[in-house]
Scaffold this active site. Structure first.
Site, PDB file in Angstrom:
ATOM      1  N   LYS A 146      41.783  29.213  53.206  1.00 47.90           N
ATOM      2  CA  LYS A 146      40.362  29.568  53.275  1.00 47.90           C
ATOM      3  C   LYS A 146      39.506  28.569  52.501  1.00 47.90           C
ATOM      4  CE  LYS A 146      40.661  33.594  51.316  1.00 47.90           C
ATOM      5  NZ  LYS A 146      42.044  33.967  51.014  1.00 47.90           N
TER       6      LYS A 146
ATOM      7  N   ARG B 109      48.618  26.085  39.999  1.00 46.37           N
ATOM      8  CA  ARG B 109      47.604  26.648  39.111  1.00 46.37           C
ATOM      9  C   ARG B 109      48.312  27.424  38.000  1.00 46.37           C
ATOM     10  NH1 ARG B 109      43.575  30.002  42.598  1.00 46.37           N
ATOM     11  NH2 ARG B 109      44.598  31.750  41.562  1.00 46.37           N
TER      12      ARG B 109
ATOM     13  N   ARG C  51      51.185  38.973  43.651  1.00 45.90           N
ATOM     14  CA  ARG C  51      49.823  38.813  44.163  1.00 45.90           C
ATOM     15  C   ARG C  51      49.811  38.921  45.687  1.00 45.90           C
ATOM     16  NH1 ARG C  51      46.690  33.960  43.650  1.00 45.90           N
ATOM     17  NH2 ARG C  51      48.169  33.252  42.097  1.00 45.90           N
TER      18      ARG C  51
ATOM     19  N   ARG D 272      50.602  24.494  44.632  1.00 50.68           N
ATOM     20  CA  ARG D 272      49.253  24.359  44.110  1.00 50.68           C
ATOM     21  C   ARG D 272      49.230  24.181  42.596  1.00 50.68           C
ATOM     22  NH1 ARG D 272      45.150  28.960  46.168  1.00 50.68           N
ATOM     23  NH2 ARG D 272      46.098  30.172  44.497  1.00 50.68           N
TER      24      ARG D 272
ATOM     25  N   ARG E 269      38.162  42.318  49.489  1.00 54.35           N
ATOM     26  CA  ARG E 269      39.617  42.314  49.382  1.00 54.35           C
ATOM     27  C   ARG E 269      40.197  43.667  49.776  1.00 54.35           C
ATOM     28  NH1 ARG E 269      40.255  37.467  46.669  1.00 54.35           N
ATOM     29  NH2 ARG E 269      42.182  37.337  45.504  1.00 54.35           N
TER      30      ARG E 269
HETATM   31  P1  AMP Z   1      41.492  34.173  44.122  1.00 51.08           P
HETATM   32  O1  AMP Z   1      41.199  32.794  43.616  1.00 51.08           O
HETATM   33  O2  AMP Z   1      40.597  34.565  45.257  1.00 51.08           O
HETATM   34  O3  AMP Z   1      42.944  34.389  44.425  1.00 51.08           O
HETATM   35  O4  AMP Z   1      41.124  35.178  42.937  1.00 51.08           O
HETATM   36  C1  AMP Z   1      41.763  35.084  41.689  1.00 51.08           C
HETATM   37  C2  AMP Z   1      41.746  36.445  41.014  1.00 51.08           C
HETATM   38  O5  AMP Z   1      40.379  36.905  40.857  1.00 51.08           O
HETATM   39  C3  AMP Z   1      42.434  37.557  41.807  1.00 51.08           C
HETATM   40  O6  AMP Z   1      43.812  37.579  41.600  1.00 51.08           O
HETATM   41  C4  AMP Z   1      41.724  38.799  41.261  1.00 51.08           C
HETATM   42  O7  AMP Z   1      42.217  39.145  39.994  1.00 51.08           O
HETATM   43  C5  AMP Z   1      40.297  38.309  41.089  1.00 51.08           C
HETATM   44  N1  AMP Z   1      39.486  38.540  42.326  1.00 51.08           N
HETATM   45  C6  AMP Z   1      38.946  37.602  43.146  1.00 51.08           C
HETATM   46  N2  AMP Z   1      38.292  38.179  44.162  1.00 51.08           N
HETATM   47  C7  AMP Z   1      38.406  39.518  43.993  1.00 51.08           C
HETATM   48  C8  AMP Z   1      37.957  40.668  44.726  1.00 51.08           C
HETATM   49  N3  AMP Z   1      37.257  40.543  45.874  1.00 51.08           N
HETATM   50  N4  AMP Z   1      38.271  41.887  44.248  1.00 51.08           N
HETATM   51  C9  AMP Z   1      38.969  42.038  43.117  1.00 51.08           C
HETATM   52  N5  AMP Z   1      39.448  41.008  42.395  1.00 51.08           N
HETATM   53  C10 AMP Z   1      39.165  39.762  42.816  1.00 51.08           C
END
Ligand code: AMP
Length: 188
Positions: free
Chosen positions: A15, A132, A143, A130, A91
């Site tokens: 994405k 990270r 996750r 990646r 999400r």
């Molecule tokens: P991402 O980079 O999108 O994988 O987000 C990293 C972390 O941020 C996730 O593992 C969640 O802890 C938090 N996070 C990001 N977007 C959301 C969302 N829409 N709802 C809840 N937690 C989120």
């Protein structure tokens, strides 16, 4: 073309990469909730401190916190003027419903949802590559599960609302992007 887009797909589905290409060609503002949360962690804001434990464990931050953060971002002038491209939000179905209600109150709607479909094997390989800090193997596996459970009902949700466009996320980046453009350029 000003539209309100949602990018769907599990972590590692590409994405973010496609989002970069889209914003180079279209006016919509890229909003990554993960990026906003990470910036808040880095800057040690009150929001970051609230989110930290959930993020470190690979869990979703509670909807109440996340929805308020998104609502605040969507009312800023750049988004009101240019539309948005949400990446990492919604999400789960509760967040999707919150977003629909919020948009309806502002006489807006979701124009299209792009769902990047990628197999589990490819996802895990991409996430491990990646590197990270929160991408250890256990956290990745957890996750993925957390996100799958919450994320896949969204595909149904947006399909029912007639805004879902499924994109094969496993090809080369240019082919994927050309499929994305076909969808975006076909929107009214
Ligand atoms: P991402 O980079 O999108 O994988 O987000 C990293 C972390 O941020 C996730 O593992 C969640 O802890 C938090 N996070 C990001 N977007 C959301 C969302 N829409 N709802 C809840 N937690 C989120």
């Amino acid at each position: 073309m000003t539209k309100n887009l949602i990018l769907l797909g599990l972590p590692g589905a590409g994405k973010g990469t496609q989002a970069e290409k889209i914003v180079a060609d279209y006016p919509m503002v890229h909003i990554s909730t993960g990026d906003i949360f990470r910036a808040n962690l880095r800057d040690k804001t009150a929001l970051g401190e609230k989110a930290r434990a959930f993020m470190d464990a690979g869990n979703l931050v509670p909807d109440e916190i996340t929805n308020a953060m998104v609502a605040d971002r969507l009312t800023q002038p750049d988004v009101v003027k240019n539309g948005f491209m949400l990446d990492g939000y919604p999400r789960n179905e509760e967040q999707a419903k919150f977003l629909d209600q919020f948009l309806a109150e502002h006489e807006e709607a979701v124009s299209a949802t792009l769902y990047f479909k990628v197999s589990d094997d490819v996802l895990v390989q991409r996430l491990l590559g990646r590197g990270r800090a929160d991408d250890t193997k256990d956290v990745i596996a957890h996750r993925l599960e957390v996100n799958k459970k919450a994320n896949l009902p969204l595909v149904d949700y947006y399909e029912k609302h007639n805004v879902l466009h499924t994109i094969d996320g496993e090809g080369d980046l240019d082919t994927i992007y050309s499929n994305v453009k076909t969808v975006l350029d076909g929107l009214n």
